[in-house]
Each structure stands twice: as structure tokens, then as C-alpha cells.
Design an enzyme around this catalytic site. Structure first.
Site, PDB file in Angstrom:
ATOM      1  N   SER B  45      32.410   5.931 -46.960  1.00 11.89           N
ATOM      2  CA  SER B  45      31.291   5.036 -46.665  1.00 11.89           C
ATOM      3  C   SER B  45      30.287   5.181 -47.793  1.00 11.89           C
ATOM      4  O   SER B  45      29.927   6.307 -48.163  1.00 11.89           O
ATOM      5  CB  SER B  45      30.665   5.424 -45.321  1.00 11.89           C
ATOM      6  OG  SER B  45      29.729   4.451 -44.944  1.00 11.89           O
ATOM      7  N   GLU B  46      29.844   4.053 -48.363  1.00  9.49           N
ATOM      8  CA  GLU B  46      29.087   4.140 -49.619  1.00  9.49           C
ATOM      9  C   GLU B  46      27.718   4.811 -49.462  1.00  9.49           C
ATOM     10  O   GLU B  46      27.097   5.152 -50.455  1.00  9.49           O
ATOM     11  CB  GLU B  46      28.973   2.771 -50.292  1.00  9.49           C
ATOM     12  CG  GLU B  46      28.299   1.682 -49.503  1.00  9.49           C
ATOM     13  CD  GLU B  46      29.283   0.829 -48.726  1.00  9.49           C
ATOM     14  OE1 GLU B  46      30.307   1.363 -48.258  1.00  9.49           O
ATOM     15  OE2 GLU B  46      29.012  -0.378 -48.576  1.00  9.49           O
ATOM     16  N   ASN B  47      27.243   4.980 -48.233  1.00 10.50           N
ATOM     17  CA  ASN B  47      25.991   5.724 -48.071  1.00 10.50           C
ATOM     18  C   ASN B  47      26.206   7.239 -48.134  1.00 10.50           C
ATOM     19  O   ASN B  47      25.272   7.999 -47.884  1.00 10.50           O
ATOM     20  CB  ASN B  47      25.273   5.309 -46.786  1.00 10.50           C
ATOM     21  CG  ASN B  47      26.117   5.513 -45.557  1.00 10.50           C
ATOM     22  OD1 ASN B  47      27.328   5.282 -45.582  1.00 10.50           O
ATOM     23  ND2 ASN B  47      25.519   5.949 -44.480  1.00 10.50           N
TER      24      ASN B  47
END
Lengths: 219, 223
Positions: B45-47
């Protein structure tokens, strides 16, 4: 033993009208909400804010938008707060939109003393319309300048009095880069622990980056 | 199974054991529910998470643990957290095997628009461009036509382009297309969908792949 502990009220005095500030968080997750609330109580205006989002309507940085304290926003995703869209349409606020990876790397570059970087992200799109394009080894890139700020407000889970920080799961997000890229860095933390309690292997942000600490809910 | 779940289940079949997978918002998020039990993938997840697990029960929600859609998630054993710059370095650096993304339009060459709508202010891009540029393989999942019945697979994009990079596979409720250097190839038709219907609902020209397959043996439960 030295301590960097101050109050939220003392912390927001570091921000002047017209200051450029970085504020950590992905939406409200990992956002320094006590510092933002104190800023909303202050008279400062014309702020330039570097943050992935500008909160939600009336929440987090969204309070500063509602109170018209924000002159310009630099980030990647503002559509989650309709009041930002309205302020932009009414020409009350400027917006500089960057792809999220370009934004986070620009902050990293700012803190790492780099003059910018070339990224393939955004080539041929609206985002890169006014940016220098360069072909390197047959691939197109656009130039991105570094981002720096006068003050960074970041959020961490734990600090020791020296300012060593660790974060909480996905609340880490932009905070460690922002800790490196501002003249004055203030960390809002959930908990203070003694020096030595956080193992050197665990520390994510070493203390040299952190100027002041406020404890969430503390005085 | 509804139509979005059907698309997600079809996309899940593309994942291979060991893949690092990034799932976008919308239909792609549903893909996680259909990954075969003998295929272990690692959700990025890019966060700042590698090793995203299922959604938590309401009493287990942790406000500091969300995915890129800002929804509560859990993490699996072996997961890790990292900052946003590291996360996007993973993406741009080619370390993510597959990204499954939502899409507004796809053109005849397989380029997509998925971040902005014409005539509206462009105030959000998030990680859309980074994922499209950097992921090794891109699968897009979408309903074949818009709410108004307009084709989403078009000759030329009328929405702002996300990247010059083409996607690799297009999965809709009606069909699957592979993107090759010279354009789109129809790989599969969903059960009870005719070639005529696809031609009518697809504005972009396409060829029929040699391995073309018509899923006749099962019924389409959403029809």
C-alpha cells in the site's frame, strides 16, 4: 539532561504569517492534530502548506482552510476536501499539485541537500506541462525541484527528550521526510520515554532533525 | 457475486505466487478477496505498508493502520512499515510486480486516463501516475461502459492521460483484452456475451487474439 519539550502554544509561535510549513499525515492519519488546532487558534494567515492533503471539511488542516489562513497548498490529493476545491475556484487559494511519489521525494531531496531530481512520473501529462523535460539513456524524465519549509509539524508515536522518534504503523507516511526538510522541526508525540528506552536499531528519525517536541494533550 | 466481484475474481487469477501487488481503490480493492489459497502474494500500500491483511472486525480497528484508500486494514506476519518516499521508490524502482488499477478511459494503444475529469478542476492525483509509471505489470479493471452507457475503451482519450506507459491487461465485466505493441487483442468474452455486443460497446478497434476464449461453460450470475 537537555529537553526539547515545549507546549503547543509555544510551538505555533514559530510560525509567522506567510510562513511555508510542512504538515505530516496521510489524510488525518499521522497528522499532528494538536499542533494544527493550536495554529487554528492563532492569528497567522497567508500560510503556504506542504501536505499530502488539506484534511477534511472542518477537520485537521481543513480548519485552516475554512478560516482562510491558507494562501497556497502543495500536495497530491485535495479533492477529499470539497472546501479546498471551492477555495481554489473562488481564487482564495493557490494549489500546486504533484504526484505523491514526486512530492515525497522532493521533500526527501530538500532535506538531503539535493538540487532536485529527474523523474519519469508525469511525463506527457498536465502535471508536467511547465517542467523541464530531459531524455536520459533513451527515457524521458521531468525535473522536480526540492521542497523545503520554514517549519515542519510532524506526528510520531514516541520521543525521548533528545528528540529521537519512532512512528505508529501507517501513521509514519510523510513525517520522517518532513523532519529533515524544514528550518524548525516540531514533533507532536503520543508519549515521551527516557533516553535509551528506544533501541538505536528502532529509531526512525534520529534526534538531530528534531528541534522541539510537544506531547499530545500535554501542557 | 455481483458484477464488480466478478471482475475482481477474474483479475485475481492473474496473480502469481510471490507477487508484490498494489491494489487501487474500487474494484481492485475487491481482488484481495479472490486470491487463490495456494497463491501467496504480498499486498503493498503506497502509504507505507508491505503485507496488508484483511479488513479488521469493527472492534479491532486501529486508526493508525489504514490503506491508500484510507480504509482500516490489518497486517500479516512478516509485514513492514516504511515512509512515503521509500514506498514510492519501491514503485518507481520497479519493485512492485503488479498494480491493479481502476480506470476512466483506455485508448486504442492501451494508455489510460484515471486521475482527472475534463472540465473539472484538477486538484487530486495521489499515487496514480507513480503506480502506472513504475509497476512491472499493470492490470486495469473496469465496467465495460460508463453509467451513461458510453464506451470506456475509446479510440482517443478525452480525459487527461495518466502516463504514456501502456497497461498490460484490461479486465471488464464483458471481456478481457491484452495490450500489445500494435494495439488491443480480445482474449476472452464473458459467458453469454457475444462478439457483436463487444464490438458495439467498444469504440477502439481491436483484434482477436489467437488464444481467444469464450467462457461458455459457466453462466454469468449477474446477468
Amino acid at each position: 539532561m537537555m529537553s526539547k519539550l515545549i507546549t503547543c502554544e509555544e510551538a505555533v509561535k514559530k510560525v509567522k504569517s506567510g510562513s511555508r510549513i510542512m504538515v505530516g499525515g496521510f489524510g488525518l492519519v499521522g497528522s499532528p492534530l494538536c499542533l494544527i488546532a493550536a495554529l487554528a487558534q492563532s492569528e497567522v494567515k497567508d500560510l503556504e502548506i506542504i501536505s499530502n492533503n488539506l484534511g477534511e471539511p472542518g477537520k485537521g488542516l481543513g480548519v485552516l482552510v475554512r478560516q482562510k489562513q491558507v494562501k497556497k497548498a502543495i500536495g497530491s490529493y485535495f479533492t477529499s476536501n470539497p472546501e479546498v476545491v471551492k477555495a481554489y475556484q473562488d481564487k482564495e487559494m493557490e494549489v500546486d499539485l504533484l504526484p505523491q511519489g514526486t512530492m515525497s521525494e522532493a521533500i526527501r531531496a530538500g532535506g538531503a541537500g539535493l538540487g532536485g531530481f529527474y523523474t519519469p512520473v508525469g511525463v506527457g501529462t498536465k502535471i508536467a506541462e511547465n517542467k523541464e523535460e530531459r531524455t536520459l539513456n533513451g527515457k524521458k524524465y521531468v525535473f522536480q525541484e526540492p521542497l523545503k519549509a520554514n517549519v515542519a509539524f510532524i506526528k510520531a508515536k514516541k520521543a525521548d527528550p533528545l528528540g529521537n522518534l519512532i512512528y505508529n504503523q501507517s501513521a509514519r507516511n510523510f513525517n520522517p521526510m518532513m523532519a529533515t526538510a524544514a528550518d524548525v522541526v516540531i514533533a507532536e508525540v503520543d508519549e515521551m520515554v527516557e533516553v535509551g528506552e528506544i533501541s538505536p536499531e528502532e529509531i526512525v528519525t534520529p534526534h538531530l532533525y528534531v528541534d522541539f517536541i510537544v506531547v499530545k494533550g500535554g501542557k | 457475486m455481483n458484477v464488480k466481484q466478478y471482475i475482481a475474481a477474474r483479475a485475481a487469477k492473474e496473480l502469481k505466487h510471490g507477487d508484490i501487488v498494489n491494489l487501487g481503490i474500487g474494484i481492485p480493492t475487491l481482488v484481495a478477496d479472490y486470491i487463490p489459497s495456494d497463491v501467496q502474494v504480498f499486498l503493498h500500500s503506497e502509504n507505507g505498508i508491505l503485507g496488508v491483511g484483511p479488513s479488521p472486525d469493527p472492534e479491532d480497528i486501529d486508526e493508525n493502520l489504514v490503506n491508500a484508500g484510507k480504509l482500516p486494514v490489518t497486517v500479516l506476519e512478516g509485514s513492514s512499515f516504511f515512509d512515503s518516499a521509500s514506498s514510492f521508490a519501491m514503485i518507481r524502482g520497479g519493485h512492485v510486480s503488479v498494480s491493479i488499477l481502476g480506470v476512466l478511459q483506455i485508448d486504442a494503444m492501451g494508455r489510460i486516463a484515471n486521475w482527472a475529469v475534463p472540465g473539472k478542476n484538477v486538484l487530486g492525483v495521489g499515487g496514480a501516475m507513480d503506480l502506472l509509471e513504475g509497476s512491472k505489470k499493470i492490470i486495469v479493471t473496469t465496467l465495460h461502459t460508463s453509467n451513461k452507457g458510453e464506451a470506456k475503451i475509446v479510440k482517443e482519450l478525452t480525459y487527461p492521460i495518466t502516463s504514456e506507459r501502456k497497461v498490460d491487461l484490461i479486465i471488464t465485466d464483458l471481456a478481457v483484452f491484452e495490450v500489445k505493441a500494435d494495439g488491443l487483442y480480445l482474449l476472452e468474452l464473458s459467458p453469454e456475451v457475444s462478439l457483436e455486443e463487444i464490438q458495439q460497446k467498444t469504440d477502439a478497434p481491436f483484434r482477436i487474439a489467437q488464444s481467444f476464449y469464450h467462457g461458455k461453460e459457466v453462466t454469468a450470475p449477474w446477468l
